[in-house]
Write a protein that holds these residues in place. Structure first.
Motif, PDB file in Angstrom:
ATOM      1  N   SER A 185       1.477   4.140  -3.145  1.00 12.72           N
ATOM      2  CA  SER A 185       1.299   5.576  -2.949  1.00 12.72           C
ATOM      3  C   SER A 185       2.623   6.332  -3.048  1.00 12.72           C
ATOM      4  O   SER A 185       2.691   7.509  -2.663  1.00 12.72           O
ATOM      5  CB  SER A 185       0.658   5.839  -1.578  1.00 12.72           C
ATOM      6  N   ARG A 188       0.831  -1.211   0.000  1.00 15.05           N
ATOM      7  CA  ARG A 188       0.000   0.000   0.000  1.00 15.05           C
ATOM      8  C   ARG A 188       0.861   1.256   0.000  1.00 15.05           C
ATOM      9  O   ARG A 188       0.566   2.228  -0.705  1.00 15.05           O
ATOM     10  CB  ARG A 188      -0.921  -0.005   1.223  1.00 15.05           C
ATOM     11  N   GLN A 227      -6.497   1.183  -6.573  1.00 15.46           N
ATOM     12  CA  GLN A 227      -5.724   2.414  -6.400  1.00 15.46           C
ATOM     13  C   GLN A 227      -4.789   2.633  -7.587  1.00 15.46           C
ATOM     14  O   GLN A 227      -4.680   3.749  -8.112  1.00 15.46           O
ATOM     15  CB  GLN A 227      -4.913   2.344  -5.104  1.00 15.46           C
TER      16      GLN A 227
END
Length: 443
Positions: free
Chosen positions: A146, A142, A173
């Motif tokens: 990002s 994760r 995402q």
């Protein structure tokens, strides 16, 4: 070997059978004359001694070796050299505690290699192994998804694009990432994205490359196809039409056909769609090229009336195309004639290039005969008549032979050859009479 490495990676720091590596200044330096211990040694003390006072190359060797002790790798994760940290990040034997340190490393190459390694290890983990480490592993994924640099996120997306062993929210995402180098791999290949995910991406106003990636997916539902077409993005719609595994409603194809006249890239893939309705077939027949019109006319799923319509349209299109070509060749011949360049050399070049329409237009200009009459004289297949026509055009006998052979299609044995190698074989009076006789016959 992989399970052994995973077992070492999964072990908590407190459970490592050796204490954490001390600071570099506290590592005792090897005594002069001491034998060098190879990197492949699993002895903790030996590897610690090798690390003491080691230069960058020696530290790199330890960082790259898959049998380097976890404590050593954990220590090297904080090395001042980015190359050493990058080697630790890429090493599958590195304990997860060290990987966690590297997730936020200042060097993007380190983070990129870490992303690749974690993504590649996931499919090979057993269910039990995934249960033990998934929270920490997924948390690192994760954070990497990002990452501030698109390149790091793109490396992760490329590795995860076909994976089923990653939380779907990470894939979503990446699919919504504003950088196309990140979003396109998962949009095109990820089996974890459903129609709702894809429709969300399209509704968010994604870039052209992202739309094309969705249109290239191994399977595309009718709902997703409708959304791609509704965007009226030219490359994306062309990509969708070319995707034989994409499901497209008949009504959607009708809508594309209504707007395809001025979009050349849609013509061929649209014609090739088997779901094309009779209404759409008739519509596209009005603007596609003759070659595609011929493809439509050869379809065996059309009614008799539509087939007749297409055949008639094809004949008209061919005649129209031929007329356009003749007009172009006539214009070029007139330009050369005005410049006094419509000579044997120009005729020879046109004959060798197969430009028969140019030859006919040139002969008509040089003989003051109408092009249709010149065509009929050529089609008479008379060697004497064609030779007489070339004589009236004031061309050489060599050119007359070329016109007989290449344009008139007269077999070699029937050609009227030159006299003395270069002269016309008939007198001017004979050729004038021959030409007049032929004109009376075909006119």
């Amino acid at each position: 070997m992989l399970k052994k490495l995973l077992k070492r990676r999964n072990a908590p720091a407190a459970a490592l059978d050796q204490p954490p590596m001390p600071a570099a200044e506290s590592v005792p330096k090897s005594m002069p004359g001491t034998d060098v211990v190879p990197v492949g040694s699993t002895d903790y003390a030996a590897q610690k001694d090798m690390l003491a006072g080691a230069d960058q190359e020696a530290r790199l060797q330890l960082a790259r070796a898959e049998d380097t002790r976890p404590e050593i790798l954990y220590y090297l994760a904080g090395d001042e050299s980015a190359l050493v940290r990058q080697a630790v990040a890429a090493n599958p034997a590195t304990p997860m505690q060290a990987d966690e340190l590297l997730v936020d490393d200042a060097d993007d190459e380190v983070r990129g290699d870490l992303a690749l390694k974690i993504a590649r290890l996931l499919p090979d983990m057993s269910h039990d192994e995934q249960e033990k480490v998934q929270e920490l592993t997924f948390e690192m994924l994760r954070r990497l998804a990002s990452d501030q640099l698109p390149r790091v996120r793109a490396l992760l997306a490329e590795e995860l694009k076909s994976s089923r062993h990653v939380p779907v929210e990470i894939v979503r995402q990446l699919a919504l990432d504003v950088a196309v180098i990140v979003s396109t791999p998962v949009l095109e290949y990820s089996p974890l994205l459903n129609d709702a995910d894809l429709l969300e991406v399209i509704a968010a106003g994604c870039a052209e490359e992202a739309l094309c990636a969705i249109a290239r997916r191994p399977t595309v539902s009718e709902d997703v196809s409708d959304a791609v077409v509704a965007s009226f993005d030219v490359p994306a719609v062309a990509t969708l039409l070319a995707n034989k595994k994409a499901s497209v409603r008949e009504a959607t194809l009708d809508r594309i056909a209504e707007n395809a006249a001025d979009v050349q890239s849609w013509h061929e893939p649209l014609v090739m769609r088997p779901e094309l309705s009779i209404r759409a077939v008739r519509r596209v027949a009005g603007f596609v090229a003759s070659s595609l019109l011929e493809v439509l006319a050869e379809r065996n799923d059309l009614d008799h009336e539509t087939t007749r319509f297409l055949t008639k349209r094809l004949k008209a299109r061919i005649a129209e195309t031929e007329g356009d070509l003749q007009a172009e060749e006539r214009e070029q011949a007139m330009v050369l004639d005005q410049r006094m360049l419509l000579d044997d050399e120009a005729m020879d070049q046109a004959i060798q290039s197969g430009r028969n329409d140019f030859v006919l237009e040139a002969l008509a200009l040089r003989t003051d005969l109408v092009p249709d009459l010149v065509r009929k004289i050529i089609q008479s297949s008379s060697p004497r008549a064609i030779t007489s026509l070339a004589w009236k055009a004031n061309l050489s006998m060599r050119t007359a032979i070329q016109i007989q052979s290449r344009v008139g299609r007269i077999p070699p044995k029937k050609l009227l050859n030159a006299r003395h190698g270069t002269d016309y074989p008939m007198t001017p009076e004979e050729m004038a009479a021959e030409l007049a006789k032929t004109i009376n016959m075909v006119g």
